[in-house]
Design a protein around this motif. Structure first.
Motif, PDB file in Angstrom:
ATOM      1  N   ALA A 196      -1.355   9.273  -2.497  1.00 42.50           N
ATOM      2  CA  ALA A 196      -1.918   7.971  -2.147  1.00 42.50           C
ATOM      3  C   ALA A 196      -3.221   7.789  -2.914  1.00 42.50           C
ATOM      4  CB  ALA A 196      -2.145   7.862  -0.643  1.00 42.50           C
ATOM      5  N   SER A 243      -3.969   2.286  -3.289  1.00 43.85           N
ATOM      6  CA  SER A 243      -2.597   2.240  -2.794  1.00 43.85           C
ATOM      7  C   SER A 243      -2.508   1.879  -1.316  1.00 43.85           C
ATOM      8  CB  SER A 243      -1.904   3.579  -3.036  1.00 43.85           C
ATOM      9  OG  SER A 243      -2.550   4.620  -2.325  1.00 43.85           O
ATOM     10  N   THR A 244      -3.608   1.999  -0.606  1.00 48.10           N
ATOM     11  CA  THR A 244      -3.601   1.699   0.832  1.00 48.10           C
ATOM     12  C   THR A 244      -4.704   0.726   1.225  1.00 48.10           C
ATOM     13  OG1 THR A 244      -4.959   3.667   1.281  1.00 48.10           O
ATOM     14  CG2 THR A 244      -2.568   3.927   1.424  1.00 48.10           C
ATOM     15  N   TYR A 251      -2.026  -4.977   5.488  1.00 42.30           N
ATOM     16  CA  TYR A 251      -0.611  -4.772   5.783  1.00 42.30           C
ATOM     17  C   TYR A 251      -0.028  -3.774   4.794  1.00 42.30           C
ATOM     18  CZ  TYR A 251       4.418  -5.721   5.770  1.00 42.30           C
ATOM     19  OH  TYR A 251       5.781  -5.591   5.800  1.00 42.30           O
ATOM     20  N   LEU A 252       0.613  -2.733   5.311  1.00 44.24           N
ATOM     21  CA  LEU A 252       1.255  -1.727   4.476  1.00 44.24           C
ATOM     22  C   LEU A 252       2.735  -1.692   4.828  1.00 44.24           C
ATOM     23  CD1 LEU A 252      -1.387   1.153   4.759  1.00 44.24           C
ATOM     24  CD2 LEU A 252      -1.124  -0.501   2.893  1.00 44.24           C
ATOM     25  N   ARG A 311       5.525  -0.205  -3.246  1.00 46.67           N
ATOM     26  CA  ARG A 311       5.245  -0.527  -1.843  1.00 46.67           C
ATOM     27  C   ARG A 311       4.753  -1.956  -1.737  1.00 46.67           C
ATOM     28  NH1 ARG A 311       1.673   3.139   2.460  1.00 46.67           N
ATOM     29  NH2 ARG A 311       2.858   2.438   4.298  1.00 46.67           N
ATOM     30  N   VAL A 357       2.413  -4.522   0.005  1.00 46.69           N
ATOM     31  CA  VAL A 357       1.182  -4.565   0.803  1.00 46.69           C
ATOM     32  C   VAL A 357       0.750  -6.023   0.890  1.00 46.69           C
ATOM     33  CG1 VAL A 357       0.499  -2.248   0.070  1.00 46.69           C
ATOM     34  CG2 VAL A 357      -0.359  -4.242  -1.177  1.00 46.69           C
TER      35      VAL A 357
END
Length: 499
Positions: free
Chosen positions: A384, A388-389, A393-394, A407, A409
């Motif tokens: 990660a 990336s985070t 919203y993930l 991903r 997001v």
């Protein structure tokens, strides 16, 4: 008068035959010796190449077999070069060389395989074996609602949109009957789409060898049909098989199919009383009676049992095993064939998907996202990197290969709606994939192609559904279909969904 011939005359034909025989044998020996000398000087030659173009792009551990005209000394991996580069291993036996690729190759691409220093046992001469293979192209099966029409848009722009731009109609056999949903096949190397099957109220579908499994129905009354295919579309000469479900009325969801087509399964709820009861996992053995069998709480398929509760599940790629997250968040590895005991793998709050060959799953836990080794239960944190985070919203993680994933997001806009974006993440960095999502639409799924080369991005607005096929590295638009889903998404665990 005597007719006897002198002895020397009787011997002449026999002597002539003997001389001719000796001469012929001498010629054969000389030709064989010359061939042996030439072969020793030239080295082995390539006689045959065999491979499966479709398998090379859809499954790992696929082989290209090179067959020489004579036995070979052992060939090592250092003797074999693949261009463009692709991870591979090499084995040799007798007069064959097997080049096995670690993962699926790119679609519709030429690969050159060169083997240097090839030598026959006991011979001094070496040679090079060289060949070029061509991988297969790909297509998708898409579910087109009854009120929609397929579009044939394709393009190569660096920034792709999911706004449903239409190009050539390409509605080959796609007219359909009014009020029926259609499952269509759309090739990425040609415009247009072809209707494979049509029926009212289709909710889910999946490829099953040379057939389709189709779930249809409304209001908690589902039907499951097996449709035979011929030439890629419904076989008009074969009747549709209607499965007998566990109860008179029930709802079928979360359909998944084993890669080898030997079985499929789904989540089933008994709705005969108007409420959902005995909700759980059922599997259908295609080599047996075709009757749905409950997977019991102990993880074994058992006729007549109360089924195991399911929050999410999917087949482990290229196996007859299924990874199940139960209603109590327990993880169970189930052998659908019933030949081995189930394996308990702790707990998880969400199943994202599988990595590479399928021996590893990506799961969400209370402590974060981890990679779970399905062979020993070992857990390691998922990479990660910064960025990336960093979002409110993930969404779901979809693995492209061993090291890279995408991903969805998003961040909340001032009006309360969600501004979504797709990230491409590897071990060291996260970057935004240039796929534009219209402000009035939301991403409902992001599903990689079997080889991770493309992504199917499904979006939904108040008025339409759209699936955009984009390059997983650049985001370039390859094709778009006015559809609700594509079959690539069937590889991802389903149940209680997040995008």
């Amino acid at each position: 008068m005597s007719t006897d011939r002198p002895p020397q005359l009787r011997r002449r034909p026999r002597e002539r035959f003997r001389r001719r025989l000796v001469a012929s044998l001498t010629v054969f020996v000389l030709v064989g010796a010359a061939a042996a000398v030439i072969g020793a000087q030239q080295g082995p030659r390539l006689r045959e190449v065999t491979y499966d173009p479709s398998g090379l792009v859809s499954r790992p551990a696929q082989r290209v077999i090179l067959t020489a005209n004579q036995a070979l000394q052992r060939v090592s991996a250092g003797d074999v070069t693949v261009t463009p580069a692709a991870a591979h291993t090499v084995t040799s036996s007798g007069n064959t060389i097997a080049v096995e690729f670690a993962g699926p190759l790119a679609y519709d691409r030429s690969y050159e395989i060169a083997v240097t220093g090839v030598r026959a046992p006991g011979q001094p001469a070496t040679s090079e074996l060289r060949t070029t293979i061509r991988t297969g192209s790909t297509d998708v099966l898409a579910l087109v609602p009854a009120t929609s029409r397929t579009s044939g848009t394709s393009g190569t722009s660096g920034t792709s949109g999911t706004s449903g731009t239409s190009g050539t109609s390409g509605t080959s056999s796609t007219a359909g009957s009014a009020g029926k949903d259609r499952i269509v096949r759309r090739s990425l190397d040609a415009g247009g789409a072809t209707t494979v099957y049509q029926a009212a109220d289709i909710t889910e579908y999946a490829r099953l060898g040379r057939s389709l499994v189709v779930v249809s129905g409304t209001d908690g009354r589902s039907a499951v049909d097996i449709v035979s295919l011929a030439g890629g579309v419904q076989d008009p000469s074969a009747p549709v098989e209607h499965l007998t479900l566990p109860t008179a009325e029930g709802r079928v969801t979360a359909l998944h199919v084993a890669d080898d087509g030997a079985s499929f399964g789904f989540e089933y709820a008994d709705t005969t009383t108007g409420q959902s009861r005995d909700v759980g996992l059922y599997v259908v053995d295609m080599t047996g009676t075709h009757l749905p069998t409950a997977v019991a709480a102990d993880g074994k398929p058992t006729a007549g049992a109360v089924p195991m509760t399911v929050a999410q599940w999917a087949y482990v790629p290229r196996t007859e095993r299924a990874l199940v997250r139960t209603g109590s968040d327990d993880l169970v590895l189930v052998d659908v064939s019933g030949q081995t005991d189930p394996v308990r793998l702790g707990s998880a709050t969400y199943l994202h998907g599988f990595v590479g060959t399928g021996t590893t799953a990506v799961v969400e836990t209370g402590a974060g996202v981890v990679r779970l080794d399905l062979t020993d239960g070992k857990r390691t944190p998922l990479a990660a990197p910064p960025g990336s985070t960093d979002a409110a919203y993930l969404g779901r993680i979809a693995q492209l290969d061993e090291d890279t994933y995408v991903r969805v997001v998003g961040d909340v806009r001032p009006d309360g709606t969600l501004a979504q974006r797709i990230l491409r993440v590897d071990a060291s960095r996260a970057s935004r994939l240039p796929v534009v999502v219209p402000a009035d639409a939301s991403i409902t799924a992001v599903c990689p192609s079997p080889n991770g080369q493309f992504l199917a991005v499904a979006t939904k607005s108040a008025t339409s559904d759209l699936v955009s096929i984009v390059d997983a590295s650049s985001g370039a638009l390859e094709a778009s279909i006015d559809a609700a889903s594509v079959d690539w998404c069937g590889a991802l665990p389903s149940g209680d969904e997040i995008s």
